[in-house]
Design an enzyme around this catalytic site. Sequence first.
Site, PDB file in Angstrom:
ATOM      1  CB  CYS A   7      50.545  38.229  34.707  1.00  6.67           C
ATOM      2  SG  CYS A   7      49.818  38.762  33.581  1.00  6.67           S
ATOM      3  CG  ASN A  15      49.238  43.149  34.923  1.00 11.61           C
ATOM      4  OD1 ASN A  15      47.976  42.808  35.414  1.00 11.61           O
ATOM      5  ND2 ASN A  15      50.033  44.176  35.858  1.00 11.61           N
ATOM      6  N   GLY A  16      46.272  42.642  32.980  1.00 12.36           N
ATOM      7  CA  GLY A  16      45.169  43.022  33.149  1.00 12.36           C
ATOM      8  C   GLY A  16      44.231  42.408  31.860  1.00 12.36           C
ATOM      9  CD  GLU A  46      31.679  48.226  54.320  1.00 19.70           C
ATOM     10  OE1 GLU A  46      30.926  47.335  52.231  1.00 19.70           O
ATOM     11  OE2 GLU A  46      32.766  48.833  53.260  1.00 19.70           O
ATOM     12  CE  LYS A  55      25.124  47.595  48.340  1.00 20.81           C
ATOM     13  NZ  LYS A  55      24.854  48.333  48.380  1.00 20.81           N
TER      14      LYS A  55
END
Lengths: 493, 1515
Positions: free
Chosen positions: B19, B252-253, B914, B965
Amino acid sequence: MWPNKEKGFMAFRREVPPNPPVGERVKSFEEFIQSFPEDKTREQAYRCMNCGVPFCHWACPLGNQVPDFNDALKNGNWREALAILHSTNNFPEFTGRVCPALCEASCVLGMHEPAVAIEYLEREIADRGWREGWIRPEPPEVRSGKSVAVVGSGPAGLAAAQQLNRAGHTVTVFERDDEPGGLLMYGIPNFKLDKGIVRRRVDQLKAEGVEFRCGVFVGKNVPASALDEYDAVLLTVGSTEARKLDIPGSDLAGIHLAMDFLPQQTRRLLNKELPGPPIAAAGKNVVVIGGGDTGSDCVGTALRQGAKQVYSLEILPRPPAQRDDTMLWPSWPFILRTSSSHEEGGVREWSVLTKEFLGANGKLTGLRGVQVEWPKDPETGRPAMREIPDSEFTIACELVLLAMGFLHPEHGAVIGSLGLELDDRGNIKTNAGYQTSREGVFAAGDGRRGQSLVVWAIQEGREAARCIDVALTGSSDLPSRDSYGYEAVDIGA
Amino acid sequence: MDTISPKGLYDSRYEHDSCGVGFVVNIKGCSTHTIISQGIQVLENLTHRGATGCDPETGDGAGMLVQIPHEFFAQEAENLEFDLPDPGAYAVGMVFLPQKARDRRACMKHLEKAVADHSQTFLGWREVPHDSSALGWLARENEPVIFQAFIKREQGLDVEGFERRLLVIRKVVERTIRESDLAGRAQFYIASLSARTLCYKGLMLAPQMSRYYADLSEERFVSAFALVHQRYSTNTLPTWRLAQPFRFLAHNGEINTLRGNINMMACREQRIQSTLFGEDIRKLAPILTPDVSDSAMFDNALEMFVRGGRSIAHAMMMMIPEPWSRHESMSDEKKAFYEYHACLMEPWDGPASIAFTDGIRIGAVLDRNGLRPSRYWVIEDEAGPGPYVVMASEVGVLDVPQEKIVKKGRLEPGRMFLVDTQEGRIVADEELKEHVIGMRPYRSWLNRHRVTLSRDRSQGERIREKASLLERQQVFGYTQEDLDILVAPMAEVGEDPVGSMGNDTPLAVLSERPQLLFNYFKQLFAQVTNPPIDPIREDIVMSLETTIGRERNVLDETPGHCQQLRLLSPIVTDAQLEFIKKLDKPGIKPAVISTLFPAKEGPRALDTALARICAEASTAIADGATILILSDRGVDREHAPIPSLLATGAVHHHLVREHSRTDCGLVVESGEPREVMHFALLTGYGAGAVNPYVAFESIYELILKGALEVESPAKAIANYIKAIEKGLLKTMSKIGISTQHSYRSAQIFEAVGLSAALVEQCFTGTVSRVEGIGVAEVAREALMRHAMAYSGQSRHRPALDPGGQYRWRERGERHQYTPEAIALLQHATRTNDGEKYKRFAALINDRARSLGMLRGLLKFKERKPIPLKRVEPASEIVKRFCTGAMSFGSISKEAHETIAIAMNRLGGRSNTGEGGEDPQRFKRDHHGDLRRSAIKQVASGRFGVTNEYLVNSDELQIKMAQGAKPGEGGQLPGHKVFDEIAKVRYSMPGVELISPPPHHDIYSIEDLAQLIHDLKNANVHGNVSVKLVAEVGVGTIAAGVSKGKADLVLISGHDGGTGASPLSSIKHAGLPWELGLAETQQVLVENNLRSRIRVQTDGQLKTGRDLAIAALLGADEFGFATAPLIVCGCVMMRKCHLNTCPVGIATQDPELRRKYSGRPEYLVNYFHFVAEDLRAIMAQLGFRTLDQMVGRADILEFDPLPEHWKARTLDFSGVLAVPKPWKGETRYHSKRQDHGIEKALDHVIMERAYPAVEYKAPVRFEQRIRNIHRTVGTMLSSELTRRHTLGMYTGSLAEDTVWIDCKGCAGQSFGAFAVKGVTLNIEGEANDYLGKGLSGAKIIVKAPPECPCVPEQNILIGNVALYGATSGECYCRGVAGERFCVRNSGAWAVVEGVGDHGCEYMTGGRVAVLGKTGRNFAAGMSGGIAFVYDEDGTFPAHCNRGMVDLAPLHRDSLPELRSMLERHVKYTGSPVAEGILKNWHDAQGKFVRVMPRDYARVLAQRKGSQAAEIVHVAK
């Protein structure tokens, strides 16, 4: 300095020790194969890519762990390599010499380049093991008290005998010939497999406690009932009923089965009596009918005996030189193969059907043949043989050797006496556990699966031994090709 | 109604949130209503960091924590007819009550009673005025009734005492009601109860706050601070109580170590003592409220520490310590503080920006790695009530005149920021911490009482055992592979070994072979909701150090608290273990418990043995032991070992249940562990140290055999330990945990195939969703191994079990891709032979059943079939096919283009992987084939991700994780970076390229939403997809992804192939897609988020049956990778990582590439076979279209394997649950996402830039910007690329064609992917991700002239600027945040200071830093050059010199640096640069040139081309 193990295949090319020149080697019936110095042999092991999915290992009927013994060789660990070989194969010195090397045909490197010299490496490892004295008798620590009779001492019989003996059973091998080994002894010429090699392996078995009774033809000179005293019987009688050629003139003198011809030469070499009148190729025009391995052995033997000319006739067309769409890698490719005997001389003919033997005074003077072709049958989709009009020819010859393969085991002797059921090809019928229609009687090898390779015979012998062990004791510690054996361990209460 | 009960695979435990957070505070403590309205403004400007679910009006939660406005309540109280005492003499409780009146009254009574019971006076209730019409319908349905409770303080009690009493009251009431049978009990919740603070919050969006809570608009409603929070949750079901702030903080986290923290806190609370609380302390249990979020539990713990007597700063330092162990400049006193507190409690680890307050002090703290943004302004207000501070996740959330801002700062990693309103000042981190650490003589306590295990790794005397090594290896289940593939390479080179091509072996529970218990577990990993860490490049935050021993009362601090054993690593040698066994110090006493059991007594003996060791553990503790050593030394014919993980888990959880776990440390002495996963599991389930003695002995044996090339046995042992340690760090970092101390017992695993009973007994709290084996089967496996060693078997097998996990062996583990299967597939597709394909499919489908894919245990129900011709044609079905993300680089050009051509012919989609794509492939070739990949991947390395690349895509795939992975980065070694690869990756040939483990612009769910938004702006015509890997909780992440507006989510199975990956990841991370997909489908349907998103799955899909099952479990689309490679000739060499692929696929070697034999036709054949195969099944099941089939798991049934001794214990009912879609919704994809792109500021900009867009004519204009304008300049750039076909080969616009003078605070991702010719000149400041993926544009940032801050001392731009930039320029007249220029591969930038991790992973370009850098500068930097102006000579200490060399300026660099500075002056007028230029000769000497070694080497090799590169920027 050795390269990175993973890149050896980019650093080295395939090389096997060259055979001595033809002129030299046809002078002798001795084995002529050569070895590289140790490092050069290791280079060949370095070509192994240690594939994540080793197709060689899969293609090998024994499941030889090719990448693993190659890896041991890369480390210079010959003894470990030998242990790995022996963990799947009782007799690597045999297969290292006479196997067509299904492994090499499926080698991943072989897709685009010459395959890894797996068979050569196998032979080197085994020979070194013998030389160093690493291969010694391994008698069982404990005897089970059970006895097993093995009838026939070819590769299947020997492999089974060794496995059963190591499992602790008392094994007696019956051999109708005067010496154990079956085809290894008298079928395969000495120049391809030195008989001393067979004998030293038999000696190892003897030292481990296996009893050999030679000159015993069960069902002939000894009744099959003699087997009743054993707790189990394994028939490894081989597929010895040769395919015959029933055409006009086939009763002429000078027409012989390959298996009458080849053993004689070995007996001569071993200073043994010949069982019948000598068959000799010296100075003759010889025709070998049948282009397989036995035919090739006849060619090499006849040339060594001093034949004037040797023809090798094959009814099937000449195979392509390369793989095509019908035999994509990693399937076994039916391509033109040239054995060392073929290199040594003679004329190879393809798509030839022998129509008649020609003779004079009851003696063979030649044969009449015709060229054939093999168009696809529109109904079955399979190739069907058709003679080519106006393509008849004759070949002058004084000796014909029939090497057209074998049909099935001889039904007369032990099979008949025991009244065993046969399958629709005339082989001994067994269930998945190698047991014949008679309880306690098992069968393995060519007599069960039809004529095949030494490597298959060893495999059959090993698996049958395991099944017999289970039958006798309820479980088995003997290894199987495709399982490590956890399912068999006893975990107690 | 507040929480939902688990059904199917969904469990609210897996929910995550994240958030925006912030506060406004008047430094002098002056309370005003302005603060409140500013708080609301902050909240509103953070709205985009929150999310909404299916109801766009219902937010995930917003709230505000303020001081109690006494005047306001005094007046309110009058109306309510009770008298309020003086401020501080009463408390206000914010209470959520059930809707049902009877329940509500009951709850109120409980509270009133508890107040009275604790000798306080209940004054009365006030119903909080509210306007429900402000809410969304979903929030309204679950709206509680909100009352405020007023409680009067007892005479003689001080405020602190009162607060403590209030805590006791709250805990008692919470517990009473939770344990009552009230129907509405779940709705009861006390948001706050304090004499100082008060919390207003609810299930709403920020703008609804002030409409809903009328109080907040009252002028009399005042506070000196407002702490606010806007929530973004992965779920959508209503949870009012999980809105933040909590009583002390807003977070936040994410806390990654929660499970371990919960277990340990439960033990600690039994031992807790407090003179402050007295007997009342017992009423606090459970300290952590069950079934709430990680943030809420953190709040619980913090509250207990603060109320227990520690200052809030002290408590915070204990819970979120700085990374101290490897800090080069931290004072010893501070290290001692942290070391001491490590003896008290493990850290709460994870990304966190926490704003907190105790009602007087308000502050914020950032996690050790600085993974969340926190920016603040200090603002003078002489005219008003005094100076104030605004702090928030973004800058610019409050409109403040620039001239009043005196400081612009950011919170730095591990740092704290505090405003003390009583003292009326800001307390700096250093001062704050100095005070706390100076309170006790921690260092001398440690010296006296703590024992440290020596680092010496010598093994000491060999311990002889009765059993031979071979026997013991067999007993412990060693295979030849364990030695050849795992142990030997580790001992040789000290690295966790690498492999490739994924995993096609059965799950342990489906294997017919005995499996180690370890194999029933899968590692969890971070994706989206928190970032994995790079344990190599960011090792400054990592630590393996732990302490073990007896913990004491956590509320107290005495010297005895540190009577513990300190271990620098959890792996101990035999000699170290002997040392531990002989320890005899005060408070440190070991005891050995044998974990052997009698083999002869069969499986049941194991149960008895478990009971025995648990009992012995309890006794030993009672007898004073503080270190328990679980030892399986001494196995022989009669004695088998208890699997070490079982023993560890059993004892650990037994002690947790007994609440004595914190009384001792656990050490495992076992012959069983040998690979990384084993150690991860043992420590993850509680072991503090492990001694793998058979592994050590095996290494000696290998040396004797000549199989190891090492200088000495000691070196081999050291290497092996190093490899395990590195692997452990990697495993921890995958889930975002940095310290072994908090990883220990955190249980970051999911079990697959273990019964609930076994899990409950030994692995309590671990998720296990398909049931499985119990103790009996575990015993059977152990005994099978034991029997193998001691039966006659071993005589016939001189060698060990071949294994067959990593390479196919006849006698080994089963694989899906056998030689036969590979041959059939190749033959079928090469000769277009449908019969052969059928044989292939039959083999696979049959093998799947008997050999171990979960789908093998499912079968289709009987349904009325339909004629095949009524089923949609194969040509439609193949459009749902994609190929996997394989980069050009991991596979050859030939293979990559074959796949692309085939997919384009079919109308399916191939994937770039990638690593960029050559723009030459964007046009049709002369055969009419298109070689471009429809899916362009955007991975963490951002290689080749340019505007041109993005524009030329149909789908943009954000790779969050990869099956083989997950949670890890990767690297392409320099020798593999050939010219062509370097070209498309915008790097230099020969220079190593590193992909970081996390996307540095995605540390949480709202960040992902931001990247999705960026990519949507970059290509408005393309879809954005997010690739996830199956693990428990992936469904809730997928829900968050759907809320983040992704168009497609890919659920990858764990078994997918890969070019290179640590074997421990290939084997042990992630789950089969069957579980992940089923969970995703269930969660999306339940949360009403399914119709708007496409769901794709991949992972060992091979046949029509696989696809049918995937569709029924919820997949709209299907991905293939291994099968297409096999069709192209792959033979599963599993050597992709070595560049030696013998069929020319996974190699760049020209010689090997010549052997490539694949063709697009073969692939077309294959995909048609599969589509037809699927159609046949559709016909059989009566489905005309795939849409009808998607999500119909009810058509599947569990098909058990009763004859399989392990698989028969499984239960699939969870997998086959089928939730009902909401009204008007479908089970399949049927709607488009609303991206809100039409609201983008770029529409305005494009209109104004019309001459350039239409005719490339130059244009310049001014534009107001705010933080809520995100991704500015991106859509414009893409439009330019599209209109004028700009690109690598097609040219670019003239410099400054579009020049925009932006005024204000730039929002996130400003100038992302902006192209050359665009110049963005900001007067103001910028948030995170400035110039992300910069593709040639020029960005200028400077503060407005009226701002009095000294620019070079103040923060100007946010974190992660110029991430993945490929070209362009950037000039910043001020300081940048963390990770400036991370993964820059071509941009040239000038900045006047940077935070931590500057220039991380950079591969190209130039960076000039004209001021201070943070720590870890240049970590993983392999290319480009940085110039750092190091005035005071401190820079070298801040630089990570792992890959770079520092040197004075080189002659060659002078012109380019000078030109950069001149341009900096030209664009920003920087006096700093001007000063340097003026004094150029002397200043040169103060520059340090940071030169990557790799880059220097390559440059030297190609001296000629260096000049060419310089020209590129000099222009």
